[in-house]
Design a protein around this motif. Structure first.
Motif, short mmCIF file in Angstrom:
data_model
loop_
_atom_site.label_atom_id
_atom_site.label_comp_id
_atom_site.label_asym_id
_atom_site.label_seq_id
_atom_site.Cartn_x
_atom_site.Cartn_y
_atom_site.Cartn_z
N LYS A 38 0.84 -1.19 0.00
CA LYS A 38 0.00 0.00 0.00
C LYS A 38 0.88 1.25 0.00
N ALA A 39 0.46 2.24 -0.78
CA ALA A 39 1.17 3.53 -0.83
C ALA A 39 0.18 4.64 -0.50
N ALA A 40 0.57 5.53 0.41
CA ALA A 40 -0.28 6.64 0.85
C ALA A 40 0.36 7.96 0.45
N VAL A 41 -0.44 8.84 -0.15
CA VAL A 41 0.06 10.15 -0.57
C VAL A 41 -0.87 11.22 -0.01
N ASP A 42 -0.29 12.18 0.71
CA ASP A 42 -1.07 13.31 1.22
C ASP A 42 -0.11 14.46 1.49
N VAL A 43 -0.56 15.66 1.24
CA VAL A 43 0.30 16.82 1.45
C VAL A 43 0.64 16.98 2.93
#
Length: 230
Positions: A38-43
Motif C-alpha cells: 500500500k502507498a499513501a500520498v497526502d500533502v
C-alpha cells in the motif's frame, strides 16, 4: 456501503493487490484495507507518521507526505504499478482530473481506478471552494458541513473523453465512480472541456444518467467477469 468496504472488495479481486491512495488525511480508510502493498500520498498526514511507519502492522505501507503532483513526478511514483488506485484528494475538478490522468499511467493491466465524492449531497457540498462551502453552511444554520466539491464534473469528462475506460458509480454511498480499461463504443462528444468545467450542481442532479449508477453487487459481478478475461 462505506468507502473502505467497496475498496476492499475490489482489492479482493486480485491475488496480491498493490494499492495507492491519494488523499489519506487521518488514514481511516487506508489503514483498514488489506493489500500486499500500500502507498499513501497526502500533502500533510493527519496522524503520527513516525508511529505509523514504526507499527509492524504497516510493514507493507509506504508513506509520501507531498502533493500528488510531486509524487507522480518522482521516479518511485512515476515507475510504480498499482492494481487499485483510490482518488480522494483535493475535491476540485481541476486537481482530481490531474490525479486521474496521472493515475491512469501507473495503473497495472487489469487494474481499477476509484474516484471518490462524485455525487455532492447538496448545493453547499458541491462548491469547489471549501471556505465558501463552510460559510454557506454557517449562513444557513445547517450543521451538515459535507464537502465533495466539483468532482462531479469529472464524470462528464470521463464519459466524453475517456472512452478507453468503462465506468460505473456505486448507488449505495455518497458516490464512488469505478473505472476499468475496457473500451466503450465511441460517441459524439457533445461537451467541450470548457463547458464541463462550468457545469453546476443542477447539472449533476438533472444529468444523473451520465453517472451510470449501479448497485455495487452488479458492478462487482461485471468486474469479476472482466478480470477473468484479463
Amino acid at each position: 456501503m462505506e468507502r473502505f468496504e467497496v475498496i476492499q472488495r475490489l482489492l479482493d479481486l486480485f491475488p496480491a493487490p498493490r494499492y495507492l491512495e491519494i488523499g489519506v488525511d487521518q488514514g481511516v480508510t487506508f489503514h483498514k484495507l488489506r493489500a500486499a502493498s500500500k502507498a499513501a500520498v497526502d500533502v500533510r498526514f493527519a496522524f503520527d507518521l513516525d508511529a505509523a511507519r514504526q507499527d509492524p502492522a504497516n510493514a507493507n505501507c509506504a508513506y509520501f507526505e507531498m502533493t500528488s503532483d510531486q509524487y507522480f513526478t518522482m521516479d518511485q511514483g512515476r515507475d510504480a504499478q498499482f492494481d487499485v488506485v483510490f482518488l480522494d484528494g483535493l475535491h476540485t475538478f481541476d486537481q482530481t482530473l490531474r490525479d486521474l490522468l496521472h493515475s491512469s499511467y501507473v495503473l497495472a493491466p487489469g487494474g481499477l481506478l476509484i474516484v471518490d465524492d462524485v455525487m455532492p449531497s447538496t448545493y453547499a457540498a458541491s462548491l469547489p471552494d471549501l471556505d465558501l462551502s463552510r460559510r454557506f453552511w454557517q449562513a444557513t444554520n445547517n450543521p451538515d458541513g459535507s464537502w465533495m466539491g466539483d468532482v462531479y464534473r469529472l464524470v462528464f469528462f470521463i464519459a466524453d473523453y475517456m472512452t478507453s475506460f468503462s465506468y460505473a458509480t456505486v448507488t449505495e454511498n455518497h458516490g464512488q465512480t469505478i473505472l476499468w480499461r475496457d473500451a466503450r463504443a465511441a460517441t459524439a462528444m457533445s461537451r467541450k472541456v470548457e463547458t464541463i468545467a462550468r457545469l453546476e450542481y443542477v447539472d449533476a442532479v438533472m444529468g444523473r444518467e451520465i453517472f451510470n449508477l449501479q448497485p455495487f453487487a452488479v458492478i462487482e459481478s461485471v468486474l469479476a467477469e472482466w478480470r477473468g478475461r484479463q
